[in-house]
Design a protein around this motif. Structure first.
Motif, PDB file in Angstrom:
ATOM      1  N   ARG A 132      10.223  -2.685  -4.358  1.00 16.80           N
ATOM      2  CA  ARG A 132      11.081  -3.460  -3.701  1.00 16.80           C
ATOM      3  C   ARG A 132      10.585  -4.234  -2.975  1.00 16.80           C
ATOM      4  O   ARG A 132      11.444  -5.066  -2.898  1.00 16.80           O
TER       5      ARG A 132
ATOM      6  N   ASP B 264       7.599   0.536  -0.443  1.00 16.49           N
ATOM      7  CA  ASP B 264       8.108   0.840  -1.981  1.00 16.49           C
ATOM      8  C   ASP B 264       7.734  -1.221  -2.320  1.00 16.49           C
ATOM      9  O   ASP B 264       8.455  -1.607  -2.412  1.00 16.49           O
TER      10      ASP B 264
ATOM     11  N   ASP C 203       0.112   3.759  -4.820  1.00 14.52           N
ATOM     12  CA  ASP C 203       1.514   3.432  -4.328  1.00 14.52           C
ATOM     13  C   ASP C 203       0.695   2.225  -3.297  1.00 14.52           C
ATOM     14  O   ASP C 203       2.033   2.357  -2.203  1.00 14.52           O
TER      15      ASP C 203
ATOM     16  N   ASN D  53       5.584   7.102   2.724  1.00 10.41           N
ATOM     17  CA  ASN D  53       6.001   6.413   1.566  1.00 10.41           C
ATOM     18  C   ASN D  53       7.332   6.093   1.904  1.00 10.41           C
ATOM     19  O   ASN D  53       7.895   5.328   2.378  1.00 10.41           O
ATOM     20  N   GLU D  54       7.551   7.279   1.406  1.00 11.25           N
ATOM     21  CA  GLU D  54       9.520   6.970   1.870  1.00 11.25           C
ATOM     22  C   GLU D  54      10.198   7.120   2.831  1.00 11.25           C
ATOM     23  O   GLU D  54      10.852   6.217   2.932  1.00 11.25           O
TER      24      GLU D  54
END
Ligand SMILES: NC(=O)C1=CN([C@@H]2O[C@H](COP(=O)(O)OP(=O)(O)OC[C@H]3O[C@@H](n4cnc5c(N)ncnc54)[C@H](OP(=O)(O)O)[C@@H]3O)[C@@H](O)[C@H]2O)C=CC1
Ligand SMILES: O=C(OP(=O)(O)O)[C@H](O)COP(=O)(O)O
Length: 361
Positions: A340, A337, A246, A331-332
């Motif tokens: 994206r 991301d 991630d 992360n969110e």
């Protein structure tokens, strides 16, 4: 809600404060700094309660219209956890203050590893900090190396890692730093502190590091060679391993990102606050496999990559969430991301960077 006090509101502290504010399970109790300057005004305008790190300078804050919420001592007393982002060495001096208030604290990578019970990287050893009162988020370069090495270590094993770090001379606000027209071995002795620092996270890892400083404020760049224990099943195997991570951004060839300058431009176009790049940026074309030897180059945004790690360290110390849950929430909320950012899910085989050398050759 966990109340987080930020002691030291400079390059790292102000970014950590904004990242904490973005979390649903924690709040910024306040920020402490020494100088009543433009950064202090920015903190007040952002509605962070401002505390004076140095009582002797408290009047200076009042003179520029900042209503102080108290002193650093008050901030520690009113917080559930402290993120200490003071300059190297000051964190260790502050530790007795945190002990006096029985307040857990997170230190930064400029401190010696002995400042805390655990040297922390969210990808590599989150669980080790769960029983700790004090943790040290390792430095920007060590964070970048730990994230990069963790999946290789778990999947193939690492025989030996060799890294040359081309280090930025200073941050954009460090007007006195250099070099301004030179390339300087820094340190000239080998290894640089980064290898031993990585070993505070991976005690058994065989790693040598060499450092140089260059006249840029943009990012650090690492030239990495890792001799793996097991043979990957071709270079695409390694690429896929990195893509599954991630906080590792594989820069595709078609993006035309050819250096740290374009990376920063890309981050600003993507609307990143302060142009921050929280992820390691690995040039996809540089990922090369010769037998068990893996080579590649990655850029590390020194002002930013430790920021999500500090948020995760807060959750580790306070027991809010486990490692995967915390990383995912961080992360969110921050907007890490990769799909994206670089269209990863849209990459076709043709768009993927050309393999220069593969183990199948
Ligand atoms: N900059 C970077 O690229 C990175 C830094 N780190 C590490 O993070 C830590 C902080 O670095 P950085 O953010 O660059 O430092 P800065 O110099 O940008 O900020 C330090 C902050 O601490 C304040 N301060 C200074 N002395 C004291 C004190 N005695 N008590 C409380 N606050 C104090 C300063 O106040 P004021 O400005 O008001 O004087 C300033 O707000 C260091 O350990 C560093 O090694 C880790 C990764 C990357
Ligand atoms: O943590 C950092 O670098 P490091 O991993 O080389 O110690 C920051 O970029 C600060 O580096 P500096 O010690 O050159 O100011």
């Amino acid at each position: 809600m966990i109340r987080v006090g930020i002691n030291g509101y400079g390059t790292i502290g102000k970014r950590v404060a904004d990242a904490v504010r973005a979390q649903p399970d924690m709040t910024v109790r306040g920020v402490a700094k020494r100088s009543p300057d433009y950064v202090a005004v920015g903190a007040a305008e952002a509605d962070y309660p401002v505390y004076a790190a140095d009582e002797d300078r408290a009047d200076g804050f009042r003179e520029i219209g900042i209503d102080l919420a108290g002193t650093a001592d008050d901030l520690v007393a009113e917080s559930d956890v402290i993120v200490d982002a003071t300059p190297s060495g000051v964190g260790a001096e502050n530790r007795p203050l945190y002990e006096r208030h029985d307040t857990p604290a997170i230190f930064q990578g400029g401190e010696d590893a002995t400042v805390a019970e655990v040297s922390f990287n969210a990808r590599a050893n989150f669980a080790e900090a769960e029983d700790a009162d004090y943790a040290r988020v390792v430095s920007c370069n060590t964070t970048g190396l730990s994230r990069f090495l963790a999946p290789l270590h778990e999947t193939y094993g690492i025989d030996k890692a060799r890294v040359t770090l081309v280090r930025r001379g200073g941050d954009p606000d460090q007007t006195g730093r250099g070099p301004i027209n030179d390339t300087v071995p820094d340190p000239v002795s080998i290894p640089s502190h980064h290898g031993p620092d990585v070993q505070t996270v991976f005690p058994e890892l065989d790693i040598d590091t060499i450092g140089l400083k260059v006249p840029t404020t943009m990012m650090h760049v690492h030239a990495v060679n890792v001799t793996l224990e097991d043979d990957p099943d071709g270079v695409d195997d390694v690429r896929d391993l990195f893509r599954a991570e991630d906080r590792l951004l594989t820069i595709p060839e078609y993006a035309g990102i050819d250096g740290a300058g374009t990376l920063k431009d890309f981050a600003m176009d993507a609307g990143r606050p302060r142009g921050d790049i929280w992820e390691n940026c690995i040039w996809g074309e540089s990922i090369t496999l010769q037998g068990r030897d893996l080579y590649c180059m990655q850029a590390i945004h020194q002002e930013a990559d430790v920021v999500p790690e500090n948020v995760d360290a807060i959750r580790a110390l306070t027991g809010l969430l486990d490692g995967p849950e915390s990383r995912s929430l961080t992360n969110e909320t921050l907007g890490i991301d990769l799909g994206r950012l670089c269209g990863r899910e849209n990459l076709t085989a043709e768009q993927r960077p050309t393999e220069r050398v593969s183990s199948d050759d």
